[in-house]
Design a protein around this motif. Structure first.
Motif, PDB file in Angstrom:
ATOM      1  N   TYR A 180       1.104  -1.220  -0.244  1.00 13.42           N
ATOM      2  CA  TYR A 180       0.134   0.503   0.135  1.00 13.42           C
ATOM      3  C   TYR A 180       1.279   1.480   0.461  1.00 13.42           C
ATOM      4  O   TYR A 180       1.516   1.449   1.100  1.00 13.42           O
ATOM      5  N   GLU A 182       1.046   5.791  -0.441  1.00 15.27           N
ATOM      6  CA  GLU A 182       0.264   6.851  -0.573  1.00 15.27           C
ATOM      7  C   GLU A 182       0.730   8.351  -0.732  1.00 15.27           C
ATOM      8  O   GLU A 182       2.342   7.942   0.228  1.00 15.27           O
ATOM      9  N   THR A 200      -1.645  -1.096  -4.062  1.00 12.61           N
ATOM     10  CA  THR A 200      -2.727  -0.066  -4.146  1.00 12.61           C
ATOM     11  C   THR A 200      -2.179   1.096  -3.873  1.00 12.61           C
ATOM     12  O   THR A 200      -0.929   1.154  -3.228  1.00 12.61           O
ATOM     13  N   HIS A 202      -2.505   5.297  -3.431  1.00 12.59           N
ATOM     14  CA  HIS A 202      -3.778   5.997  -3.084  1.00 12.59           C
ATOM     15  C   HIS A 202      -3.270   7.447  -2.677  1.00 12.59           C
ATOM     16  O   HIS A 202      -2.598   7.889  -1.964  1.00 12.59           O
ATOM     17  N   THR A 230      -6.811   3.998  -6.190  1.00  5.13           N
ATOM     18  CA  THR A 230      -8.037   4.633  -4.640  1.00  5.13           C
ATOM     19  C   THR A 230      -7.596   6.144  -4.459  1.00  5.13           C
ATOM     20  O   THR A 230      -6.160   6.765  -4.788  1.00  5.13           O
ATOM     21  N   ASP A 232      -8.486   9.723  -1.768  1.00  2.00           N
ATOM     22  CA  ASP A 232      -9.245   9.897  -0.092  1.00  2.00           C
ATOM     23  C   ASP A 232     -10.812  10.746  -1.195  1.00  2.00           C
ATOM     24  O   ASP A 232     -10.575  11.188  -2.320  1.00  2.00           O
TER      25      ASP A 232
END
Length: 326
Positions: A180, A182, A200, A202, A230, A232
């Motif tokens: 993950y 971000e 993922t 983000h 993906t 927010d």
């Protein structure tokens, strides 16, 4: 006779000292625990006892806890695996950002000194662990800075804002599997060859995901395969990438792209000439953000035949026959 005895005693002492110095010179697992229940309380302490250029695989097992460390895995260390007890609750954290000022650096420390973890060594694996830069949003703030070759990140969380992941050396190869990642702006950037598998990605702001700086002579840069993009809530205008250097290479294939991805997909970094050199490609993506009818005309949609030729073994085989085991 006396001289011979002295020499024998000296040799015995040297042997004992050597044995003591090499206490950790073996493939045993080292245990790190912030609460003092392991052999070491910090990851840095465990790294310091590892022998240079180890030919065996050594695990540094890190128990759950928050480790505030500005950590360097030095160039002379190889074959180390830093294994967290629990991905979400084993956290390496620091909070430097580019605009921190000092008497020595009145204009700020700059992007490349902000890392939480810097990996200079090769054949290093991080597994089941979180690496974060938790600084305020006051400038570039790198969580992981890589310089070594054949690096593997499995089931990790890489957290930050601007410039979260810096892949810093051209020709080095990295695998990110089940991670993950971000960030806000250019949060995956640099010249390395990196494969992102089932990750993922983000976005935390309307900005850019990647800023590759792939050299002209390198056939591959960033490849995202079977990833999920993906964002927010309220984030609706994210570019897949912009070229930090003219020959940036970035490919998204078999990925699920959310509605936050802009219809044009790619940005030229306000340099029209980048459109003739940047290598931006897509193949067989899905989701609202994958629609191709309004994509930038200077990006490419690969054919099935072209995409079939892009495999992990081929991409990572540019220097030797490395096939990562994860």
């Amino acid at each position: 006779m006396r001289r011979k005895l002295i020499l024998m005693l000296a040799l015995a002492a040297a042997t004992l000292c050597s044995s003591a110095a090499n206490k950790y010179d073996n493939p045993d697992t080292l245990v790190v625990a912030r609460d003092g229940t392991g052999e070491f309380r910090t990851i840095d302490e465990a790294i310091e006892v590892c022998r240079a250029f180890m030919e065996y695989h050594k695990v540094i097992y890190v128990k759950k806890g928050v480790y505030k460390e500005k950590l360097i895995v030095p160039q002379w260390l190889t074959n180390i695996e830093i294994l967290g007890e629990d991905r979400d609750n084993t956290v390496i954290t620091y909070d430097d950002h580019a605009n921190i000022k000092s008497a020595e650096r009145p204009k700020g420390i700059g992007t490349f000194r902000t890392y939480t973890v810097k990996v200079e060594g090769s054949d290093i694996t991080f597994r089941n662990i979180t690496i974060e830069n938790n600084s305020a949003r006051l400038g570039q703030a790198v969580a992981i800075h890589t310089e070594g070759d054949r690096l593997i990140f499995v089931n990790c969380r890489l957290l930050g804002h601007q410039d979260t992941v810096y892949t810093g050396i051209a020709g080095t190869r990295l695998l990110f599997k089940d991670c993950y990642i971000e960030g806000t702006t250019d949060f995956i950037f640099g010249p390395s060859t990196a494969w992102f598998e089932n990750c993922t990605i983000h976005s935390k702001s309307n900005s850019y995901i990647t800023a590759a700086s792939t050299p002209k002579d390198r056939p591959y840069g960033y490849i995202f395969n079977n990833c999920r993009l993906t964002a927010d809530a309220g984030i609706t205008k994210v570019y897949l990438g912009r070229p930090w250097r003219p020959y940036a290479y970035t490919l998204f294939m078999n990925c699920d792209m959310g509605t936050h991805i802009r219809p044009e997909g790619w940005h030229n970094w306000r340099k029209k000439e980048n459109e003739t050199t940047a290598r931006y490609m897509e193949y067989n993506n899905r989701g609202e953000g994958s629609k191709t009818d309004k994509r930038a005309g200077w990006s490419r949609q690969l054919t099935k035949k072209e995409a079939a030729k892009i495999t992990m073994s081929k991409v990572f085989g540019i220097n030797d026959s490395w096939e990562p085991e994860y």
